[in-house]
Design a protein around this motif. Structure first.
Motif, short mmCIF file in Angstrom:
data_model
loop_
_atom_site.label_atom_id
_atom_site.label_comp_id
_atom_site.label_asym_id
_atom_site.label_seq_id
_atom_site.Cartn_x
_atom_site.Cartn_y
_atom_site.Cartn_z
N LEU A 58 15.35 78.56 36.67
CA LEU A 58 14.59 79.79 36.90
C LEU A 58 13.79 80.21 35.67
CD1 LEU A 58 17.23 81.87 38.88
CD2 LEU A 58 15.03 81.04 39.75
N LEU A 59 14.37 79.99 34.50
CA LEU A 59 13.67 80.39 33.28
C LEU A 59 12.38 79.59 33.06
CD1 LEU A 59 16.65 80.90 30.82
CD2 LEU A 59 15.30 82.65 32.00
N THR A 60 12.31 78.39 33.61
CA THR A 60 11.12 77.56 33.41
C THR A 60 9.98 77.89 34.37
OG1 THR A 60 11.82 75.79 34.93
CG2 THR A 60 12.57 75.64 32.62
N VAL A 61 10.31 78.53 35.48
CA VAL A 61 9.30 78.78 36.53
C VAL A 61 8.12 79.58 36.00
CG1 VAL A 61 8.89 79.98 38.72
CG2 VAL A 61 10.93 78.55 38.44
N VAL A 62 8.38 80.59 35.21
CA VAL A 62 7.31 81.47 34.73
C VAL A 62 6.29 80.71 33.87
CG1 VAL A 62 8.43 82.30 32.62
CG2 VAL A 62 6.88 83.80 33.89
N PHE A 63 6.68 79.59 33.31
CA PHE A 63 5.79 78.80 32.45
C PHE A 63 5.00 77.74 33.22
CE2 PHE A 63 9.24 80.34 29.73
CZ PHE A 63 8.49 81.08 28.83
N GLN A 64 5.18 77.69 34.52
CA GLN A 64 4.44 76.73 35.35
C GLN A 64 3.09 77.34 35.75
OE1 GLN A 64 5.80 73.66 35.74
NE2 GLN A 64 7.43 74.48 34.47
N VAL A 114 15.81 86.19 38.51
CA VAL A 114 16.15 85.89 37.11
C VAL A 114 17.19 86.89 36.59
CG1 VAL A 114 15.24 85.86 34.74
CG2 VAL A 114 14.02 84.68 36.56
N VAL A 115 17.00 88.15 36.91
CA VAL A 115 17.97 89.16 36.46
C VAL A 115 19.34 88.91 37.10
CG1 VAL A 115 18.52 91.63 36.53
CG2 VAL A 115 16.21 90.88 35.92
N LEU A 116 19.34 88.59 38.39
CA LEU A 116 20.62 88.27 39.06
C LEU A 116 21.27 87.04 38.42
CD1 LEU A 116 19.63 88.83 42.80
CD2 LEU A 116 21.32 90.15 41.49
N GLY A 117 20.46 86.03 38.11
CA GLY A 117 20.98 84.83 37.47
C GLY A 117 21.57 85.13 36.10
N ALA A 118 20.90 86.00 35.34
CA ALA A 118 21.42 86.39 34.03
C ALA A 118 22.74 87.15 34.18
CB ALA A 118 20.40 87.25 33.29
N ALA A 119 22.81 88.03 35.15
CA ALA A 119 24.04 88.80 35.39
C ALA A 119 25.18 87.88 35.84
CB ALA A 119 23.79 89.90 36.42
#
Length: 166
Positions: free
Chosen positions: A48-54, A72-77
């Motif tokens: 998920l963290l890489t998606v924003v850089f695509q 992303v927030v849910l994944g971090a939590a």
């Protein structure tokens, strides 16, 4: 409690172990379970963290960008909750509170699983919306969520109800 009473109580539970031995066993079991969930959530979160850089991210509709941010927030939590038991154990180790630590770690793990369910649901919604834009996407997501609920919660609760008293 006398040794005889303790022995009878332990046999009623199905194991002849002290409270500390039981906590040690439950901790070992919990850590094995957490390892599986941690690996899954860490891989998903890393992706998920890489998606924003695509390059395609800029082309997403505002709704998809919102779903992405929530995901992303849910994944971090979820990552925090599923790694929490390790930190908990490290910070209370040697303080003679293992039974309580196991209980708290178990609660954190359960919360982590709920957050992982939400993360996977949001991820699936995002991916299917981007891939198809079809009206059946919510129904697919609901079907998968029902499958997760069945596998992760309903079957274990049925097993617990059926075999829990033995």
């Amino acid at each position: 409690m006398s040794d005889t009473e303790h022995g009878a109580e332990a046999r009623d539970r199905g194991r002849d172990e002290t409270e500390e031995e039981r906590a040690d066993r439950k901790w070992g079991e919990l850590i094995q379970e957490v390892r599986v969930a941690q690996t899954g959530v860490q891989i998903l979160f890393g992706f998920l963290l890489t998606v924003v850089f695509q390059s395609k991210y800029a082309q997403l509709q505002p709704t998809e960008k919102t779903i992405y941010i929530v995901t992303v927030v849910l994944g971090a939590a979820a990552t925090g909750a599923l790694i929490g038991p390790v930190s908990l154990h490290r910070l209370v180790s040697g303080r003679r509170v293992k039974p309580q630590a196991v209980e708290w770690a178990s609660r954190l793990t359960f919360v982590g699983l709920l957050l992982l369910l939400a993360t996977m649901t949001a991820s699936l919604l995002l991916i299917l919306r981007v891939a198809t834009h079809d009206t059946y996407v919510p129904w697919l997501v609901v079907g998968v969520v029902l499958w997760y609920l069945l596998c992760w919660f309903v079957v274990p609760m049925l097993a617990r109800r059926r075999h829990g008293s033995r």
